[in-house]
Motif scaffolding. Structure first.
Motif, PDB file in Angstrom:
ATOM      1  N   LEU A  48       0.823  -1.204   0.000  1.00 61.06           N
ATOM      2  CA  LEU A  48       0.000   0.000   0.000  1.00 61.06           C
ATOM      3  C   LEU A  48       0.859   1.255   0.000  1.00 61.06           C
ATOM      4  N   GLY A  49       1.836   1.299   0.901  1.00 60.63           N
ATOM      5  CA  GLY A  49       2.709   2.471   0.986  1.00 60.63           C
ATOM      6  C   GLY A  49       3.451   2.711  -0.321  1.00 60.63           C
ATOM      7  N   THR A 103       0.903   4.022  -3.055  1.00 60.76           N
ATOM      8  CA  THR A 103       0.364   5.358  -2.782  1.00 60.76           C
ATOM      9  C   THR A 103       1.473   6.399  -2.724  1.00 60.76           C
ATOM     10  N   GLU A 163       3.563   6.665  -0.356  1.00 61.71           N
ATOM     11  CA  GLU A 163       3.816   7.090   1.021  1.00 61.71           C
ATOM     12  C   GLU A 163       5.030   6.416   1.646  1.00 61.71           C
ATOM     13  N   LEU A 170       8.613   5.673   2.615  1.00 65.12           N
ATOM     14  CA  LEU A 170       9.711   6.621   2.778  1.00 65.12           C
ATOM     15  C   LEU A 170      11.005   5.959   2.302  1.00 65.12           C
ATOM     16  N   ASP A 207      14.174  10.431   0.608  1.00 68.18           N
ATOM     17  CA  ASP A 207      13.113  11.256   1.194  1.00 68.18           C
ATOM     18  C   ASP A 207      13.445  11.731   2.606  1.00 68.18           C
ATOM     19  N   LYS A 212      14.645  13.405   5.872  1.00 66.42           N
ATOM     20  CA  LYS A 212      15.138  14.717   6.288  1.00 66.42           C
ATOM     21  C   LYS A 212      15.502  14.605   7.760  1.00 66.42           C
ATOM     22  N   LEU A 213      16.664  15.060   8.105  1.00 63.13           N
ATOM     23  CA  LEU A 213      17.033  15.093   9.516  1.00 63.13           C
ATOM     24  C   LEU A 213      17.510  16.506   9.821  1.00 63.13           C
ATOM     25  N   PRO A 214      17.338  16.928  11.062  1.00 64.70           N
ATOM     26  CA  PRO A 214      17.780  18.281  11.391  1.00 64.70           C
ATOM     27  C   PRO A 214      19.263  18.462  11.075  1.00 64.70           C
ATOM     28  N   ASN A 255       2.297  -6.982  13.804  1.00 66.92           N
ATOM     29  CA  ASN A 255       3.293  -5.972  13.468  1.00 66.92           C
ATOM     30  C   ASN A 255       4.626  -6.664  13.248  1.00 66.92           C
ATOM     31  N   LEU A 256       5.342  -6.171  12.284  1.00 64.21           N
ATOM     32  CA  LEU A 256       6.643  -6.754  11.977  1.00 64.21           C
ATOM     33  C   LEU A 256       7.714  -5.706  12.266  1.00 64.21           C
ATOM     34  N   VAL A 257       8.695  -6.101  13.036  1.00 65.70           N
ATOM     35  CA  VAL A 257       9.868  -5.260  13.255  1.00 65.70           C
ATOM     36  C   VAL A 257      11.031  -6.032  12.664  1.00 65.70           C
ATOM     37  N   THR A 262      19.487  -3.484  12.819  1.00 66.49           N
ATOM     38  CA  THR A 262      20.497  -4.222  13.575  1.00 66.49           C
ATOM     39  C   THR A 262      20.364  -4.022  15.071  1.00 66.49           C
ATOM     40  N   ASP A 316      12.724  19.279  17.732  1.00 65.02           N
ATOM     41  CA  ASP A 316      13.820  19.226  16.746  1.00 65.02           C
ATOM     42  C   ASP A 316      13.460  18.369  15.536  1.00 65.02           C
ATOM     43  N   LYS A 357      12.269  16.735  12.231  1.00 63.09           N
ATOM     44  CA  LYS A 357      11.828  17.182  10.914  1.00 63.09           C
ATOM     45  C   LYS A 357      11.423  15.940  10.136  1.00 63.09           C
ATOM     46  N   PRO A 367       9.605  14.691   6.285  1.00 58.32           N
ATOM     47  CA  PRO A 367       9.222  15.227   4.973  1.00 58.32           C
ATOM     48  C   PRO A 367       7.756  15.663   4.967  1.00 58.32           C
ATOM     49  N   GLN A 386      -0.181   7.395   8.422  1.00 57.29           N
ATOM     50  CA  GLN A 386      -0.210   6.978   7.019  1.00 57.29           C
ATOM     51  C   GLN A 386      -0.581   5.514   6.927  1.00 57.29           C
ATOM     52  N   ASN A 387      -1.348   5.217   5.899  1.00 59.46           N
ATOM     53  CA  ASN A 387      -1.767   3.842   5.644  1.00 59.46           C
ATOM     54  C   ASN A 387      -2.381   3.174   6.862  1.00 59.46           C
ATOM     55  N   TYR A 445      -1.670   3.667   9.938  1.00 55.11           N
ATOM     56  CA  TYR A 445      -0.766   3.596  11.092  1.00 55.11           C
ATOM     57  C   TYR A 445      -0.520   5.000  11.652  1.00 55.11           C
ATOM     58  N   ASN A 503      -2.411  -1.997  17.653  1.00 54.33           N
ATOM     59  CA  ASN A 503      -1.118  -2.315  17.040  1.00 54.33           C
ATOM     60  C   ASN A 503      -0.810  -1.405  15.859  1.00 54.33           C
ATOM     61  N   LYS A 560      19.085  -9.827  23.985  1.00 56.92           N
ATOM     62  CA  LYS A 560      19.783 -10.673  23.017  1.00 56.92           C
ATOM     63  C   LYS A 560      21.274 -10.380  23.117  1.00 56.92           C
ATOM     64  N   GLU A 604       6.142  -0.293  19.876  1.00 54.93           N
ATOM     65  CA  GLU A 604       6.176  -1.319  18.853  1.00 54.93           C
ATOM     66  C   GLU A 604       6.974  -2.531  19.313  1.00 54.93           C
TER      67      GLU A 604
END
Lengths: 758, 758
Positions: free
Chosen positions: A17-18, A21, A23, A25, A29, A31-33, A494-496, A500, B29, B31, B33, B198-199, B201, B227, B454, B501
């Motif tokens: 879906l993401g 659409t 969406e 990332l 895409d 962006k970090l400060p 949910n999948l994580v 690492t 702080d 940011k 997109p 989004q989507n 979530y 979830n 772990k 999560e």
């Protein structure tokens, strides 16, 4: 055959879906400060000594925050094995190919970074270069690395049985040489990385094939403890092998972030992506086959020269993979393999989803040539020699399940082989290619996978696994496995993954390990959780645990469905009891850890093998030499598909990338310069080039695989070129000894074949 | 006493470096997109009917992406318990306090969002308002919620023994009424939230006291499955109770993100932070105490009125917490408690780190008044009545460890109590305050914590726990516990926490649960991992597992230290064996789940209790009424400190926030308007206001606590005001019956006390 509720069902992938659409990332895409933009200065020479690098003017340019060269690193060189550590990411001695990374700049914006590149002065002393691997192997050729005589990077020698005697005793012996150009990965998302170094921690966002392997490489190169390097999950826009290994881009961006303690983003251009990441090995394969009168293969001898480009990369593995997938397909009582990977002053070559087309297509075409001489149908020829469950490969890998025979027969049937072979009009042909492939190969203690699952208070589950998804649908597959076992819908899971920090070691998206290895770990963890759930529910319901099952978010008695309770209640009860439902599972494939790619290439290579047979039907325009692939039947033994739609998607992608590419994709070179680094000049298959595809899923129900599953899709990627090459041989009457089958080569073959079969 | 290698050592907190270098990333702080900026339109009335809201002009303003009101929600109301769900986050019927959230705007920048607020038209019908809780309780007062007669939100009634008879038989009975103004949380980082929907979530970044509790609340309010709501860890700039609960800010930002499918950031201004998040309850406490001739307390009766502001919030809990911490301190054979939380048209009141100063300081001052009448030293008085290990509180909580006596004696000794009490010059005084506090209280199945650990291939460890750090050093503490058990330095340990999560349920930073509950879960998980490590090492070394220990990154035989191997090797061996080291641990405190805050306030409240005694020495300027706290001794039984420096830091913070605040901090109101919502008008203690602090750590080695640990710091936060108030009584000779002890109140007391003790 056991029916499952969700395993084996075609469901949309959880990540689709993401992506559709827009969406999702991607790294570009992000962006970090205070993020900086990085650009890389590249070598203009194929081979040159670096005399001096002056970055001072670039450093003074307003907006430039840091400039780095190899002198900023620790001098550690990268290589997959200790004996191939020859790649200094940013070289300080000499450059070895056009496009090699020499210096990098981080600036406040792209324009400034590009301007700064022009201010870096590098003094080079050009050196004689060598571009052809056969030339490079000659005494006296320019040496690319001093420590590798005759530029030979890797020599893999495999010998089983008495090859010479077998040839002497053979009824028929053929020897042919096949060549193929290199290809580009051409993934839609160019190589991209965002690095943020702070307080001694290195955080990386980048699509990659193996986060744990990548973190380890960066830990070594940058001398940062492994637990302070975090590679995170992010959406991926294609990999195909192009994101398997640590890259100079990662290293340069990391150095820049370390120097500035600010986030740094480096996104390669399309051209850089083609020249400076990895390419596919060019290859020359000399194949000698001896058979009995009935077509049984009795002897095989191979000499393969791989053009490795400038550095070792995955060389030790790449130098034998085409051989292995072939010996996993057919019975070779006597075989000798000599694979040479040779350095040239061209871009670095790495692993590819359809690595080895000269070798594999060559073997299959030669098999058809032999079959023709013997008057045996090619299908018959393959069935006679194909490995079955219970047999061993030449280098002693046991086959525990095989759908080879069924794949061959069903592909032949669906493609109307009998009706067409030998009966098609002039310029048309039909051909078959077969291959098997390992599911998980030895990567030391990284060969296994493990999973942690926790049940949440609403009866939903979270699974934590190192399995990475490079576009294959691996993530979705893990969720389906968990859903099946825990009796809850996929949307409750949910999948994580692929991070690492929180996930455990996993081989990554190498070696087709995800379904077989990663899937088994998820299965075991969920079964552990299920045991805990049933134990509590058994107490509450007064029903023995073995009479209970999990389905529809309930724990239900199989004998008396009125005895039931919501899974959610059980999970909450577990929390109350102070022993929350947390499952642990780990799976290590039964492989031989004494096995080594170069030094001891014998022993069990993988936990299991998957099989496939492809049949292509082609039509050649004899005026123009243009080839159109009209029909493609792909039959694939993936054990048991977790998600048939995903497997079919992989098969379709394989037909494009390996099958259709066989008539168009090649990297063209001149004096170390890649002539077609962009998508205008480098032709990838478009929708209009695609044949009609008939995917057939063969189920061999692997005894070790999770729900019987093995790898899905790669066997087709590794045999699609063979099917096309075989069909071309059938259409033209003469074998095409060089791929891809571009019009010039096809016309030349037609010329040569005048007076041939038709 | 057992010595530990790292537990009990003062080490810098693992999160300190990022905070002091400015590299820690706070919500403001962030940011992302396409991120939008949100602003909130607030009620200008203390009480008014909402007739109409017109957002159309605001919506048409270029740059505005969405405007939301309560009509965009599902009409779900929030409350900690089912019977207090009265807070509609964004109201649609009427506003109940000045500053209440009415509508919110998301725009491309702050200026546009602010401009849009001015374009929203809300038609109000002002209603009569009530600001004083005692007035609000009278028949005929304006009703703030129709469903709560006499505006009584919560009435907690506790009765144990025969109170009336005990009073009749008492030697001496006193009754006094004490008052205290509300306070502001005044955390340095204003309330902030970033939401990205989004989507389906919902992703949230915000500092918070309990990510799982927050996710659950938002799941309920927004009707998004639990979830699909993810609350992530992010740096925190103070909480003190101000980030305990879901806020209209979270809800409004979420609605805006749902509407736009873009990330939305909402950061409150300092003024909004004071008016529209939570404040501390104003309070009137009438305390009646009966004692025997020797000072033994025989009867207690309390009537406490809490000004709750406009909504229930944590009311059911807040309405009895001051009582509980007091009954956990002293033996009450006969006691009656009536706590009333009353609605007023003021900002919502919530939990606070030093909640209940009118009650607690009142009790301790009254104890001193009784002691004075009886001619008993206040220290003696406290020792006589304090609870010891093995005893039960009035509502039947067993005390399993108590350092009360030691804390009182050591605080007295260190403060030179004997030398000073009664011997200080005019205007100076010394006083003691005591309290005990629960470590973990009943939050249903959320009362427990669990941990997953772990071991990584370099012998490093990652611990995954729900424990959240609101500035106390909880994260560091978990790492120290793991370090101790696994025998590896803290830098080898990665912590993944406070993210819904990947972490399991955890009570959060409520109820002082982190060390005792969360710490125990980490301990158990690491012990589980240790067992796995020792089992493998035992095989390899040929040494029984019980003879092995983990230290210095090695597994070593305790008997023969030459028998050892690096932990890293064992971990890798475990990977090879296909059973990676993964430990699981869970801890549920032994509490009574039948206990309910309002309906059944009896039974075991917490797993254990920590104790503390504070002694303050004050000097009053009798001309100006200014009070200076000169010396502060805080003795705290935290069981056994995991990190003494962190505990001392908490104690020092407590002296500032509760002790020094007692002479300055108060919210001042006029007709529902907060007069001092900023840090210019609202006085918080500065460095120059601080006394010399002597922290004393008392070790009672709790039998259940991890390494004997209990809560660290909060007992001092709950008794520092008592010590200051008691010292002021000692200095002035008359009790200050209203706090804070601002100059006007001090001067009034001096006036009243003319002819008093001196």
């Amino acid at each position: 055959m056991q029916e499952y509720r969700i395993v084996g069902k075609s469901i949309p992938r959880t990540d689709s879906l993401g992506k559709v659409t827009g969406e999702a990332l991607y790294t570009a895409d992000l962006k970090l400060p205070k993020m900086l933009v990085a650009k890389v200065l590249r070598s203009p020479y194929p081979h040159a000594r670096i005399l001096h690098i002056d970055t001072s003017r670039a450093e003074r340019l307003p907006g430039v925050k840091a400039v780095v060269t190899g002198f900023d690193g620790h001098g550690v060189k990268w290589g997959v094995f200790k004996y191939t550590q020859d790649h200094a990411m940013l070289p300080t001695d000499k450059v070895r190919y056009v496009g090699e990374d020499v210096a990098a700049v981080a600036a406040v914006d792209e324009e400034t970074a590009l301007e700064a590149l022009e201010l870096i002065r590098v003094e080079y002393e050009p050196l004689p270069a060598v571009f052809d691997p056969e030339e490079a192997m000659r005494e006296g050729a320019p040496l690319i690395h001093e420590e590798y005589p005759r530029n030979i990077n890797i020599h893999v020698h495999i010998e089983v049985g008495d090859v010479d005697r077998a040839f002497r005793e053979a009824y028929l012996v053929r020897e042919d040489t096949f060549r193929a150009s290199g290809e580009a990965y051409a993934m839609m998302e160019p190589y991209a990385v965002v690095v943020h170094y702070q307080n001694g921690y290195l955080d990386l966002w980048m699509p990659n094939a193996g986060p744990h392997v990548r973190a380890k490489a960066l830990s070594n190169l940058l001398k940062i403890p492994l637990n302070r390097v975090r590679v995170r999950r992010i959406a991926i826009g294609g990999a195909f092998g192009g994101r398997s290994e640590v890259q100079p881009a990662d290293f340069a961006a990391a150095l820049l972030s370390i120097k500035t303690e600010r986030p740094v983003k480096l996104v390669l251009t399309r051209e850089e992506n083609a020249t400076s990441i990895r390419q596919v090995h060019d290859m020359v394969a000399t194949i000698k086959t001896g058979v009995k009168r009935d077509g049984t293969i009795v002897a095989k001898e191979f000499k393969v020269i791989y053009d490795g480009g400038a550095y070792s990369s995955t060389g030790p593995i790449a130098t034998s993979i085409p051989y292995y997938v072939y010996e996993e397909t057919y019975r070779f009582p006597n075989v000798r393999y000599d694979g040479y990977r040779v350095f040239t002053n061209k871009g670095i070559r790495g692993m590819y989803g359809c690595h080895g087309r000269a070798f594999l297509a060559g073997n299959e075409v030669q098999l058809d040539m032999i079959a023709e001489e013997l008057g045996i149908d090619p299908v018959e020829m393959r069935l006679k020699n194909g490995l079955r469950a219970g047999e061993e490969t030449a280098t002693r890998s046991k086959i525990i399940s095989s759908g080879f025979e069924e794949a061959v027969l069903r592909a032949a049937e669906r493609s109307s082989w009998k009706e067409k072979r030998g009966k098609l009009p002039r310029g048309q042909g039909i051909g078959m290619g077969c291959v098997a492939i390992m599911c998980g190969f030895p990567m030391g203690f990284r060969s296994g996978s493990s999973c942690y699952v926790k049940l949440n208070d609403d009866g939903q589950a979270t699974i934590v696994t190192g399995v990475v998804d490079n576009g294959q649908g691996n993530e979705s597959m893990m969720v389906q496995i968990a859903s099946e076992i825990l009796g809850i819908p996929v949307e409750d899971i949910n999948l994580v993954n692929a991070d690492t920090e929180v996930t455990n070691l996993d081989p990554g998206a190498y070696s087709q390990a995800a379904a077989f290895v990663g899937g088994n770990a998820v299965r075991l963890a969920c079964e552990d959780a299920k045991r805990q759930i049933l134990a509590i529910a058994s107490d509450k319901l007064g029903v023995p645990a073995e009479e209970l099952e999990l389905r529809d978010r309930m724990v239900i008695s199989k004998k008396d469905p009125s005895k039931k309770m919501p899974l959610r209640w059980v999970v909450r009860e577990a929390f109350f009891m102070g022993r929350p439902v947390m499952g642990i599972g780990a799976y290590m494939p039964k492989i031989d850890f004494e096995r080594e790619w170069v030094k001891n290439p014998y022993g069990q290579m993988a936990g299991t093998f998957s099989f496939g047979a492809s049949v292509a039907e082609v039509r050649v325009d004899e005026e123009t030499g243009l080839v159109r692939i009209e029909q493609f039947v792909a039959a694939h033994d993936c054990g048991n598909p977790i998600n048939p739609m995903a497997v079919e998607g992989q098969m379709e992608g394989s037909v494009a990338q390996a099958g259709v590419a066989t008539v168009m994709e090649e990297c063209r070179w001149h004096e170390g310069f890649l002539l077609n680094p962009d998508l205008l000049e480098y032709k990838v298959p478009l929708a209009c080039d695609m044949p009609q595809i008939e995917p057939i899923i063969v189920r061999s129900h692997d005894p070790e695989g999770p729900f019987g599953a093995k790898e899905g899709g790669l066997t087709i990627r590794m045999n699609a070129h063979s099917a096309v090459a075989a069909a071309l041989y059938n259409a033209l009457g003469v074998p095409l000894k060089e791929l891809p089958a571009t019009p010039d080569r096809v016309l030349e073959a037609i010329e040569k074949g005048k007076g041939g079969r038709r």
